[in-house]
Design an enzyme around this catalytic site. Structure first.
Site, PDB file in Angstrom:
ATOM      1  N   LYS A  84      69.158  43.342  44.294  1.00 44.13           N
ATOM      2  CA  LYS A  84      67.838  42.939  43.788  1.00 44.13           C
ATOM      3  C   LYS A  84      67.175  42.085  44.838  1.00 44.13           C
ATOM      4  CE  LYS A  84      65.540  43.455  39.897  1.00 44.13           C
ATOM      5  NZ  LYS A  84      65.740  44.514  38.896  1.00 44.13           N
TER       6      LYS A  84
HETATM    7  N1  GLU Z   1      63.703  47.586  38.827  1.00 47.02           N
HETATM    8  C1  GLU Z   1      64.291  48.643  38.050  1.00 47.02           C
HETATM    9  C2  GLU Z   1      65.508  48.143  37.291  1.00 47.02           C
HETATM   10  O1  GLU Z   1      65.641  46.972  37.016  1.00 47.02           O
HETATM   11  C3  GLU Z   1      64.545  49.889  38.880  1.00 47.02           C
HETATM   12  C4  GLU Z   1      65.467  49.723  40.053  1.00 47.02           C
HETATM   13  C5  GLU Z   1      65.515  50.958  40.946  1.00 47.02           C
HETATM   14  O2  GLU Z   1      64.927  51.960  40.614  1.00 47.02           O
HETATM   15  O3  GLU Z   1      66.172  50.865  41.977  1.00 47.02           O
HETATM   16  O4  GLU Z   1      66.334  48.920  36.880  1.00 47.02           O
END
Ligand code: GLU
Length: 425
Positions: A114
């Site tokens: 993240k």
């Molecule tokens: N931000 C989204 C999540 O929390 C998608 C992450 C992604 O597609 O890599 O799952």
């Protein structure tokens, strides 16, 4: 000797403490080595960047950004980037860990990551937002790559921001690298269905849960949705298309309630014009807290962490909670809800539609071969339905709640892969 990891706590409520508490609950049901469990508590890499951005008035302002790779045992790390003033290393670390479990649970070959920048994107002009994004992307170049770590949108970011990200990376390489991020606009290698995937997936999983509860009738099922960003609004649309009644919605500015069901088409038109659900004339005004505790059958928290807590869990009227957001429920609230017989479908299952279609986007970019929308939605539904069934079976086997069951499955898969690979050197 194995020392329990003691992360710094820089929040009133620490999402990472929540993630660790959930992990500790789940590993009670697993036969894994203490050292392996401890390995999985630690993020693999944590990267902090401080960088300058030129404002439109010519001044220079410093910003702080993070990127955490929690785990890379199953594949390159995957996870979104959020722009928010609430971003801290503690929060990003928790969100990275949840990405590891999410990808593992739905069986896609990614680890968890993240990123985030401490900024309120609404205070930046489009030009400043582009400058900030390009500089943050450039700062991350040493630790991202289509085969090591692939960012995506999250809270406060969107396809245009992913386009600037992809362009910055590509300019530095000297050729186009669409697979460096997912959630891009379709015309530069994005996938059909990606923008809708998280919200649509939330409703697919909700319908599985309703079937499991023996509740079949959509028209008599009332939904309340907290958050009306990408996840909340697409969940509302998908629910509406499937005949469900949405009685309450909210966003950061306020909320609206209508016991007879909101007119979703009129609401969408209102939001497109004003940028908020606040003040929508088709219902009574209500607060965010009133949405969470409103008279409904299904509650979909689709905003932030730490929303369903010991303070309000006892007042929630829904019989089913489907977590569109990451980490919206604290462990104390989980206990209260379980004791009250409320079924909760956890984030790592409920909102996995986004990263599943991100996986499809990455595969399409690497192969330069694009799928049609029907194929995307068919595969998305197949993976979500299968994951829901596996989670329910694990919950029944261990007589535990769905969050713990989902984590049991996810952690076991990573631990098994780790054991098969062995430890280096
Ligand atoms: N931000 C989204 C999540 O929390 C998608 C992450 C992604 O597609 O890599 O799952």
């Amino acid at each position: 000797m194995v020392v329990a990891f003691k992360p710094e706590i820089d929040h009133d409520s620490s999402p990472y403490q929540t993630a660790l508490a959930q992990f500790d609950r789940a590993i009670r049901y697993l036969k894994i080595d203490d050292g392996v469990a401890d390995f999985l508590r630690y993020p693999r890499r944590e990267f902090t960047v401080n960088f300058p951005v030129r404002r439109d008035d010519g001044s220079i302002e410093m910003f702080t950004g993070y990127r955490v790779h929690h785990n890379t045992v199953l594949g390159p790390s995957k996870g979104g980037i959020r722009y928010s003033l609430a971003v801290t290393m503690d929060e990003i670390r928790a969100l990275a860990m949840w990405m590891t479990w999410k990808c593992s649970l739905v069986n896609i070959p990614f680890g968890g990551a993240k990123g985030g920048v401490v900024v309120d994107p609404k205070t930046l002009s489009p030009r400043e937002l582009e400058n900030l994004t390009r500089r943050y992307a450039a700062e991350l170049i040493p630790i991202i790559d289509p085969h090591t770590d692939i960012p995506a949108p999250d809270l406060g970011t969107n396809p245009q921001i992913m386009a600037w990200f992809m362009d910055t990376y590509s300019m530095n390489k000297g050729y186009s690298v669409p697979a460096i991020v997912t959630g891009k606009p379709i015309n530069i290698g994005g996938s059909l269905g990606r923008n809708q995937a998280t919200g649509r997936g939330v409703i697919t999983v909700m319908m599985e849960a309703l079937r499991y509860m023996g509740r079949k009738d959509a028209e008599s099922t009332r939904l309340a949705i907290q958050g009306f960003g990408n996840v909340g609004s697409n969940a509302a649309l998908a629910a509406h298309e499937n005949g469900f009644k949405i009685v309450a919605v909210s966003d950061v500015y306020g909320g609206v309630y209508n016991a007879n069901g909101l007119d979703i088409e009129a609401l969408m038109a209102y939001v497109a014009e004003t940028g908020t659900v606040d003040g929508f004339p088709g219902g009574e005004a209500c607060t965010n807290d009133e949405v969470l505790t409103s008279d409904c059958d299904v509650l979909i928290p689709a905003a932030l962490e730490d929303q369903i807590t010991a303070r309000n869990a006892g007042r929630i009227k829904a019989e089913l909670i489907v977590e569109g957001a990451n980490g919206p429920t604290t462990p104390e609230a989980d206990d209260i809800l379980r004791d009250r017989g409320v079924l909760l479908v956890p984030d790592i299952l409920a909102n996995a539609g986004g990263v599943i279609v991100s996986y499809f986007e990455w595969v399409q970019d690497l192969q330069s071969f694009f799928w049609d929308e029907d194929e995307i939605y068919r595969q998305l539904e197949r993976i979500l339905t299968r994951s829901f069934e596996a989670t329910v079976m694990t919950a029944e086997k261990h007589k535990t709640d769905l969050r713990t069951a989902a984590q049991v499955l996810a952690i076991q898969r990573v631990a098994d892969a780790l054991t098969t690979r062995g430890f280096y050197p």
